[in-house]
Design a protein around this motif. Sequence first.
Motif, PDB file in Angstrom:
ATOM      1  N   VAL A 249       0.872  -1.178   0.000  1.00 30.51           N
ATOM      2  CA  VAL A 249       0.000   0.000   0.000  1.00 30.51           C
ATOM      3  C   VAL A 249       0.909   1.227   0.000  1.00 30.51           C
ATOM      4  O   VAL A 249       1.837   1.308   0.799  1.00 30.51           O
ATOM      5  N   THR A 250       0.643   2.161  -0.911  1.00 33.53           N
ATOM      6  CA  THR A 250       1.486   3.339  -1.080  1.00 33.53           C
ATOM      7  C   THR A 250       0.659   4.593  -0.886  1.00 33.53           C
ATOM      8  O   THR A 250      -0.501   4.653  -1.306  1.00 33.53           O
ATOM      9  N   LEU A 251       1.251   5.572  -0.246  1.00 31.30           N
ATOM     10  CA  LEU A 251       0.593   6.850   0.031  1.00 31.30           C
ATOM     11  C   LEU A 251       1.350   7.970  -0.664  1.00 31.30           C
ATOM     12  O   LEU A 251       2.582   7.963  -0.701  1.00 31.30           O
TER      13      LEU A 251
ATOM     14  N   LEU B 143      -4.234   6.828  -1.930  1.00 37.07           N
ATOM     15  CA  LEU B 143      -3.697   5.525  -1.563  1.00 37.07           C
ATOM     16  C   LEU B 143      -3.689   4.621  -2.791  1.00 37.07           C
ATOM     17  O   LEU B 143      -4.650   4.622  -3.573  1.00 37.07           O
ATOM     18  N   LYS B 144      -2.637   3.857  -2.935  1.00 36.42           N
ATOM     19  CA  LYS B 144      -2.578   2.859  -4.000  1.00 36.42           C
ATOM     20  C   LYS B 144      -2.406   1.480  -3.363  1.00 36.42           C
ATOM     21  O   LYS B 144      -1.507   1.269  -2.542  1.00 36.42           O
TER      22      LYS B 144
END
Length: 522
Positions: A250-252, A262-263
Amino acid sequence: MSIQHAFTNDDDEHRLPLNPPGTRKISHLDGPLACAIEHENEFAQVLELASTLYHGPPRTDPAQGLTELKAIAYLRRALDAAEAVILTDSIELVAQSTAEYAADTASTAPQGETEKQRDQRISAHYYGVDPASDQIITSSFVAEAAVALRETVEKTRAKLFTAKGLRYLCPETLNALSRGLITTKAAQEMVKQTQDLTPEDIRRMEHSLLPVAKTASDASFSQRARRLHRKLDPVSAADRHESAKDGRCVTLWDEPDGMAALKLYAPAQDVYSIYNTVKAFAQQDVDPDDTRTQAQRHADILRDALLDGWPATGGTPLKPRVVVTIPAVEALVNPRRGLAELEGYGPIPMGVALTLAQEAPSMLRVLTDPWTGAAIDVGRKRYRPSVALKDLLLVRDRCCRFPGCRRTAQSCEVDHIEGWAQGGHTSGANSQLLCKRHQMFKHALGWQSISRPDGSVSWRTPHGLNYVSVPGGVENVSGFEHIHDRTPVLEVGLTDQVRRVLGWADPPDPPDPPDRPDQLAS
């Protein structure tokens, strides 16, 4: 972090068929003549294009302007090619010198080492790192190169990935880029699609794709390169999927206007299941008075599910963790136009911050300098001094103070700028927040930091570059005169009203003790 970087940065140089560092012969030319020829090849096109633009006549019609724009595009590509060569040769020189130093000192250490080298060796052992390893060399060099280029570490690392592929695996592509015949995007895509291929297949790819790259658009070239990669890659689609699953995360990243994104990178079947579930809830029991768009309903449902639980589940024990710093003086003077600080993001409207503070179990009282925005004190009423110092650093530094690092303050630790063993004090002036990774850089890899009189920190890289780090809480840097080591002294008046808002008002004096026993009864 940009959306493009977040969704496309899956490059890994370990998937390129590269020789070990320190052994890449192309970066170790023998003799001054070979070096002179190499230098000529790197910069001859740059010099010719720059000279043509500089000595050209003043433009008199659009056609001449378009010709100059084309020359500038060629020049930019030639510079990108030169940058790639410089990056790869520089890090190769670092690897070579580190290996030579390790070999020279292997038989003499620790007797022949200086006190500084001894401290670094002990720190390296404490952090469990090998300063001569390829991973550590690359990490430290990328951080230095990012300082030199004034770019993020992520962008510099991506450039180094492309540079190694061009320099060692795709020499024809590098040559075409240096002459301006292909775009930098095409060169990057060529290297990207060489991952997991053999050197023979890479040469076959260059031979097939370079003629296309000289005329096709970047999008068209990218499609062709991906198709050819699938044909040449011997790994099955199932094996690639299993390998890709290891990278789930999860990337911010931040967006303007108080927004963020969010990804979720996960197996496609899981992501589509989540998306379809959100869509299904959005289509159920739609209130005719609900004016939200479908996109807004999707976002609200996913937000509510993660923070409050899916409908009819009784909620979730997970509660949002939000740290908000509210400058008390600014809130007092103009609460409608003031800005607070959301940790990890940046400024948010004061009204939003006050709403969050109403639901927070506790609130940190902060006094900020009205001229610079820097935190100058925190409420000490509920905390021991050591906790108060950490609170001060949290709101003053906002993130890791290492050049270019944006790790949040909560993931950092207090670091003495001047070491405790060297007489450094535990104080705000001699303390900064550093993440674990960059504490290791400072103590084991030769990075140095010096506290300056104006409140900034001066960093010096292992190879002599200088960088000045200003605390993240500072909004106005006009008073930071690094060259003269001085900053204006401003008087901040604390009225009784401000003290009451901060909770610093003096308690009422206790009543005088009674003098006679009969006064005790009354």
